[in-house]
Design a protein around this motif. Structure first.
Motif, PDB file in Angstrom:
ATOM      1  N   UNK A 510     -26.881  12.689   6.617  1.00  0.00           N
ATOM      2  CA  UNK A 510     -27.610  12.360   5.390  1.00  0.00           C
ATOM      3  C   UNK A 510     -26.795  11.492   4.438  1.00  0.00           C
ATOM      4  N   UNK A 511     -25.579  11.139   4.853  1.00  0.00           N
ATOM      5  CA  UNK A 511     -24.770  10.246   4.030  1.00  0.00           C
ATOM      6  C   UNK A 511     -23.796  10.926   3.099  1.00  0.00           C
ATOM      7  N   UNK A 512     -23.679  12.254   3.169  1.00  0.00           N
ATOM      8  CA  UNK A 512     -22.732  12.956   2.302  1.00  0.00           C
ATOM      9  C   UNK A 512     -21.339  12.929   2.928  1.00  0.00           C
ATOM     10  N   UNK A 513     -20.333  12.848   2.073  1.00  0.00           N
ATOM     11  CA  UNK A 513     -18.953  12.816   2.560  1.00  0.00           C
ATOM     12  C   UNK A 513     -18.588  14.175   3.143  1.00  0.00           C
ATOM     13  N   UNK A 514     -17.998  14.164   4.316  1.00  0.00           N
ATOM     14  CA  UNK A 514     -17.549  15.385   4.985  1.00  0.00           C
ATOM     15  C   UNK A 514     -16.148  15.732   4.482  1.00  0.00           C
ATOM     16  N   UNK A 515     -16.101  16.429   3.373  1.00  0.00           N
ATOM     17  CA  UNK A 515     -14.789  16.761   2.817  1.00  0.00           C
ATOM     18  C   UNK A 515     -14.040  17.765   3.687  1.00  0.00           C
ATOM     19  N   UNK A 516     -14.781  18.546   4.453  1.00  0.00           N
ATOM     20  CA  UNK A 516     -14.108  19.459   5.372  1.00  0.00           C
ATOM     21  C   UNK A 516     -13.272  18.681   6.384  1.00  0.00           C
ATOM     22  N   UNK A 517     -13.790  17.546   6.835  1.00  0.00           N
ATOM     23  CA  UNK A 517     -13.035  16.710   7.770  1.00  0.00           C
ATOM     24  C   UNK A 517     -11.798  16.122   7.098  1.00  0.00           C
ATOM     25  N   UNK A 518     -11.959  15.710   5.836  1.00  0.00           N
ATOM     26  CA  UNK A 518     -10.817  15.147   5.108  1.00  0.00           C
ATOM     27  C   UNK A 518      -9.744  16.204   4.889  1.00  0.00           C
ATOM     28  N   UNK A 519     -10.177  17.419   4.553  1.00  0.00           N
ATOM     29  CA  UNK A 519      -9.193  18.479   4.355  1.00  0.00           C
ATOM     30  C   UNK A 519      -8.454  18.788   5.649  1.00  0.00           C
ATOM     31  N   UNK A 520      -9.181  18.734   6.749  1.00  0.00           N
ATOM     32  CA  UNK A 520      -8.529  18.952   8.030  1.00  0.00           C
ATOM     33  C   UNK A 520      -7.533  17.858   8.355  1.00  0.00           C
ATOM     34  N   UNK A 521      -7.893  16.616   8.035  1.00  0.00           N
ATOM     35  CA  UNK A 521      -7.021  15.481   8.347  1.00  0.00           C
ATOM     36  C   UNK A 521      -5.791  15.448   7.453  1.00  0.00           C
ATOM     37  N   UNK A 522      -5.996  15.793   6.177  1.00  0.00           N
ATOM     38  CA  UNK A 522      -4.890  15.670   5.224  1.00  0.00           C
ATOM     39  C   UNK A 522      -4.332  17.028   4.804  1.00  0.00           C
ATOM     40  N   UNK A 523      -4.677  18.073   5.547  1.00  0.00           N
ATOM     41  CA  UNK A 523      -4.209  19.406   5.181  1.00  0.00           C
ATOM     42  C   UNK A 523      -2.702  19.535   5.184  1.00  0.00           C
ATOM     43  N   UNK A 524      -2.029  18.710   6.000  1.00  0.00           N
ATOM     44  CA  UNK A 524      -0.566  18.753   6.045  1.00  0.00           C
ATOM     45  C   UNK A 524       0.093  17.819   5.067  1.00  0.00           C
ATOM     46  N   UNK A 525      -0.744  17.074   4.318  1.00  0.00           N
ATOM     47  CA  UNK A 525      -0.218  16.142   3.324  1.00  0.00           C
ATOM     48  C   UNK A 525       0.378  16.936   2.164  1.00  0.00           C
TER      49      UNK A 525
END
Length: 527
Positions: A510-525
């Motif tokens: 639906x075009x919403x940002x998947x923040x769960x994916x971002x948190x997974x990608x940058x969780x070690x940041x």
């Protein structure tokens, strides 16, 4: 609907409300200085670097503020805002506005001028009192339509010659007595209306549990625009304790102040406690006067809590709550801190405060161990959002339960554990940062096409905002320049401390940002 309640402690005279020295209920903000001045007029109410104010003097100063406001044209229900650091002037304005029948409104002095202007236009205060160092906002206030602007260096002259006779106003306990502003997930700040009854019930737990009396010295190095900071100031006044008003600029200074002034009760966010433990001489300090350390706003890592207990040797009390719930609604008591298995919880609901964990869709109560949304009921729940019925309807169910948006679960003994937040709020150094608000500012940068803000771990702040940015085609983004640009438009604590530039953000169908994916990608940041 079931609710988790603690049994009423037998020693409570009135567990619903804190009580004044004369035994009457605390349910009017304007009565706090009146009743305490009558009980202990010569006791120290406020201690600053330059002066000590007795309760009789504080009560008279509040009356002068009330009469100055009335002379300026303030009427019951008008808003009177204060913007500035914790000070005796803040308290005189708070109580004085209440004595005039106005609604004191505490503003965040860390906000950028455009943010202050937005809130002033929303709250429409008749008067604004500016604390020391904030006179530059006088023009912003007048531009926003504030009719009476009092700058710090003109405050004494403003109340000089005004009678200190009490105006005698007494607000209905169910009416709005105080407003705080908080940012919402829509990105716009919302005014939170708290009643006198809310305040009287919210401070009851601290009033009965923390052993405050006329010999106590309380310190809240937490801004009074936070309900936790102002809460300690109120309960100290109710009990006739001395409130030490110091605004330490470093952990070392706070460490010195706590010891030199023999502070007995203090409020601090976990990051501050962690900073204190990092000082080389903290373990050699004299902490014999310190009885209670109250913390909240963000989790306290277990190793830090264990070390703090060993170093300070005082009682620790944790509380969880929202401004919309007039502060804390759960309590991890000093006794609970001795049980290692409970340190990950935020405690049990306070007496007579119903708390539920429900399915966020059906609002069906969930059994112990199952995660859902935390709901709060009872007399702590705010009256409403200021002039925002749609937001109020979304936050409070038809039968009066406050939807916190926080994920949690109960254990079999009624202890509440917080999990992933259902809202995207970031807690950075004890301050709430709402990604939507930050995103709305960053998207105003000419080189930003899309942006998503998430919280990432920070050794210093617990969490810190990370901006994941998609640049406009043909443009380049310099992270440092974008952060500097944001700092001109927002409070610094809201601004990202790091920027990641990407080609595209992960989106749902639906075009919403998947923040769960971002948190997974940058969780070690690490920010």
């Amino acid at each position: 609907m079931t609710a988790v309640l603690l049994p009423t402690p037998p020693e409570y005279v009135d567990p619903h409300y804190a009580l004044h020295a004369d035994g009457t209920r605390v349910e009017r903000l304007e009565d706090i200085p009146r009743r305490r001045a009558a009980a202990t007029p010569e006791a120290s109410a406020v201690v600053t670097t330059t002066s000590t104010t007795t309760y009789a003097e504080l009560d008279r100063e509040a009356s002068r503020v009330a009469n100055a406001l009335l002379a300026a044209g303030v009427r019951p229900g008008d808003r009177v805002a204060y913007l500035g650091e914790n000070s005796a002037q803040f308290l005189a304005t708070l109580y004085g506005a209440s004595k005039a029948g106005a609604i004191p409104t505490a503003l965040n002095f860390r906000l950028a001028p455009p943010e202050v202007e937005y809130i002033l236009r929303d709250a429409e205060p008749f008067a604004l009192v500016l604390g020391a160092g904030h006179s530059a906002l006088a023009g912003v206030a007048r531009q926003a339509g504030v009719r009476c602007v009092v700058e710090a260096d003109g405050f004494d002259a403003w109340v000089a010659g005004v009678t200190d006779a009490d105006a005698g106003f007494a607000r209905d306990p169910g009416e709005t007595a105080l407003m705080f502003y908080t940012s919402g997930t829509t990105g716009h700040p919302k005014g939170i209306e708290l009643t006198g009854a809310n305040l009287g019930q919210a401070v009851a737990a601290m009033h009965y549990v923390m052993e405050l009396d006329t010999t106590s010295v309380a310190l809240a190095p937490v801004p009074f625009f936070h309900v936790s900071g102002l809460g300690l100031a109120l309960v100290a006044a109710i009990n006739g304790s001395s409130l030490l008003l110091r605004n330490p600029t470093s952990p070392a200074e706070l460490c010195r102040i706590l010891q030199e002034h023999r502070v007995s009760h203090a409020v601090a966010v976990p990051t501050v406690i962690q900073f204190l433990l990092g000082l080389p001489d903290v373990r050699d300090g004299d902490w014999s006067a310190l009885k209670y350390l109250v913390y909240g706003a963000s989790p306290m890592p277990e190793p830090v809590l264990r070390e703090a207990t060993a170093v300070f040797g005082c009682k620790f009390l944790q509380s969880y709550g929202l401004t919309e719930s007039t502060g804390g609604v759960t309590m991890l008591s000093p006794a609970d801190h001795l049980a290692a298995t409970r340190l990950r919880s935020v405690g049990r609901p306070m007496p007579n405060v119903p708390v539920r964990v429900v399915d966020p869709v059906t609002l069906r109560d969930l059994p112990a161990g199952e995660r859902g949304e935390v709901l709060i009921g009872g007399g702590h729940v705010m009256r409403r959002y200021w002039r925002n019925p749609s937001a109020t309807e979304a936050a409070i169910t038809p039968d009066g339960w406050l939807r916190t948006g926080d994920g949690g679960s109960f254990d079999s003994e009624g202890y509440l554990y917080l999990h992933d937040r259902l809202k995207d709020m970031i807690v950075s150094g004890g301050e709430n940062v709402y990604p939507a608000e930050v995103e709305s500012v960053l998207t105003g940068h000419p080189a930003v096409a899309q942006v998503a803000v998430i919280g990432v771990p920070s050794a210093r702040w617990g969490e810190t905002p990370l901006a994941v940015v998609v640049p406009v085609a043909g443009q380049t983004i310099d992270g440092g320049e974008l952060i500097a640009w944001a700092r001109e438009r927002m409070a610094h604590y809201k601004c990202p401390t790091a920027v990641e530039v990407v080609d595209a953000l992960p989106l749902t169908a639906s075009g919403k940002v998947l923040k769960t994916s971002l948190r997974g990608e940058y969780g070690g940041f690490s920010g």
